[in-house]
Design an enzyme around this catalytic site. Sequence first.
Site, short mmCIF file in Angstrom:
data_model
loop_
_atom_site.label_atom_id
_atom_site.label_comp_id
_atom_site.label_asym_id
_atom_site.label_seq_id
_atom_site.Cartn_x
_atom_site.Cartn_y
_atom_site.Cartn_z
N GLY A 1 0.81 -1.22 0.00
CA GLY A 1 0.00 0.00 0.00
C GLY A 1 0.84 1.27 0.00
O GLY A 1 0.37 2.33 -0.44
N GLU B 1 2.64 -8.36 -1.67
CA GLU B 1 1.38 -8.97 -1.20
C GLU B 1 1.34 -10.47 -1.44
O GLU B 1 0.75 -11.22 -0.68
CB GLU B 1 0.18 -8.30 -1.89
CG GLU B 1 -0.12 -6.89 -1.42
CD GLU B 1 0.66 -5.81 -2.17
OE1 GLU B 1 1.62 -6.15 -2.92
OE2 GLU B 1 0.32 -4.63 -2.01
N1 COA Z 1 1.38 -3.84 8.68
C1 COA Z 1 1.37 -3.86 10.02
N2 COA Z 1 2.49 -3.72 10.78
C2 COA Z 1 3.64 -3.56 10.10
C3 COA Z 1 3.73 -3.53 8.71
C4 COA Z 1 2.53 -3.68 7.98
N3 COA Z 1 2.49 -3.63 6.66
N4 COA Z 1 5.01 -3.38 8.35
C5 COA Z 1 5.71 -3.29 9.49
N5 COA Z 1 4.89 -3.40 10.55
C6 COA Z 1 5.24 -3.38 11.97
C7 COA Z 1 5.87 -4.68 12.43
O1 COA Z 1 4.88 -5.65 12.71
C8 COA Z 1 6.60 -4.21 13.67
O2 COA Z 1 5.68 -4.04 14.70
P1 COA Z 1 6.01 -4.61 16.20
O3 COA Z 1 7.25 -3.86 16.62
O4 COA Z 1 4.79 -4.26 16.98
O5 COA Z 1 6.24 -6.08 16.04
C9 COA Z 1 7.09 -2.82 13.27
O6 COA Z 1 6.23 -2.40 12.20
C10 COA Z 1 8.51 -2.80 12.75
O7 COA Z 1 8.61 -3.71 11.68
P2 COA Z 1 9.70 -4.90 11.62
O8 COA Z 1 9.14 -5.97 10.74
O9 COA Z 1 10.08 -5.29 13.01
O10 COA Z 1 10.92 -4.14 10.93
P3 COA Z 1 12.08 -4.83 10.08
O11 COA Z 1 13.10 -3.76 9.90
O12 COA Z 1 12.50 -6.10 10.66
O13 COA Z 1 11.41 -5.14 8.64
C11 COA Z 1 10.05 -4.69 6.72
C12 COA Z 1 10.94 -4.10 7.82
C13 COA Z 1 9.42 -3.53 5.94
C14 COA Z 1 10.88 -5.55 5.76
C15 COA Z 1 8.95 -5.57 7.36
O14 COA Z 1 8.33 -4.80 8.39
C16 COA Z 1 7.89 -6.04 6.42
O15 COA Z 1 8.11 -6.94 5.63
N6 COA Z 1 6.68 -5.41 6.48
C17 COA Z 1 5.55 -5.82 5.71
C18 COA Z 1 5.67 -5.38 4.28
C19 COA Z 1 4.49 -5.87 3.47
O16 COA Z 1 4.28 -7.05 3.27
N7 COA Z 1 3.69 -4.90 2.99
C20 COA Z 1 2.53 -5.20 2.20
C21 COA Z 1 1.34 -5.32 3.07
S1 COA Z 1 -0.10 -5.69 2.07
#
Ligand code: COA
Length: 260
Positions: free
Chosen positions: A111, A134
């Site tokens: 998003g 996704e």
């Molecule tokens: N929705 C909800 N929460 C999210 C999020 C999302 N799309 N992306 C990150 N967060 C949250 C994590 O759950 C975490 O929360 P917490 O501390 O309460 O556990 C916080 O943000 C930090 O993220 P984290 O994953 O710990 O950071 P990271 O540096 O290890 O990884 C990313 C960063 C961006 C690679 C990873 O957060 C990720 O893959 N996010 C999802 C991306 C995604 O699939 N987006 C499409 C959604 S349709």
Amino acid sequence: MAYRNLETSNRGAVRTIVVNRPDKLNALNRETLNELTLAFAQAAQDDAVRVVVLTGAGEKAFVAGADIAEMHGYAPVQAQAFSRTGQRLMSSIERLGKPVIARIQGFALGGGMELAMACHLRVASEKAKFGQPEINLGLIPGFGGTQRLLRLAGRGAALELCLTGAVIHAQRAFELGLVTRLVAAEALDEAVNALADQLAAAAPLAAAGILDAVLQGGETALDQGLEFETQGFALAFSTDDMREGTAAFLEKRKAEFKGC
Ligand code: COA
């Protein structure tokens, strides 16, 4: 107006909207989508605003996607409403009638990439990362990603990015035409501010006409797009700004555009 998930500020005619959930990497939950919808509607209605800059709080993310925790429990009918809310927001940004610049400093995923693609210009730090991951969640993009990516970067890139869920570097996104300006991380604010100031000083009705012609033209046959351009071109001759712009050129001075 106070928002729970956004911060807004004004610098001259530039309104900045910040998605402010840094502990969740600025993920878009329903409330944030609703607040963004309101913030963009306000920016559209406020004549003092000529340009909008959209960004995310913190260094790590522009927006890391739709809120996965919220989506996890959705029934299909809730997912449908969520997708429609997101798509309506993206379309309202695209059709704002004023230039919208995405300032992208970190992750623009799912998003977040869809939000960036709905903006008219994307200025990214070399450290930014893009992707439509996704598929890794058993999902497909739901805020216009398949359609805007297709239109911006073509079928090959859209399928490659959506099918693999790959996260790409800003340089690759620039090569694909997703990023319109790529700058060093430390130069991001300067680049965004300079671009925003330049656009804020431009003739607003001409900017609106250009946005209309390019956006409508992208969805029509060439002949219809050209006709649309002619109508916009003719309409510009009804504005004071067109008289001022052409007079300023002839008088060798800087034009002062008033938006009428
Ligand atoms: N929705 C909800 N929460 C999210 C999020 C999302 N799309 N992306 C990150 N967060 C949250 C994590 O759950 C975490 O929360 P917490 O501390 O309460 O556990 C916080 O943000 C930090 O993220 P984290 O994953 O710990 O950071 P990271 O540096 O290890 O990884 C990313 C960063 C961006 C690679 C990873 O957060 C990720 O893959 N996010 C999802 C991306 C995604 O699939 N987006 C499409 C959604 S349709």
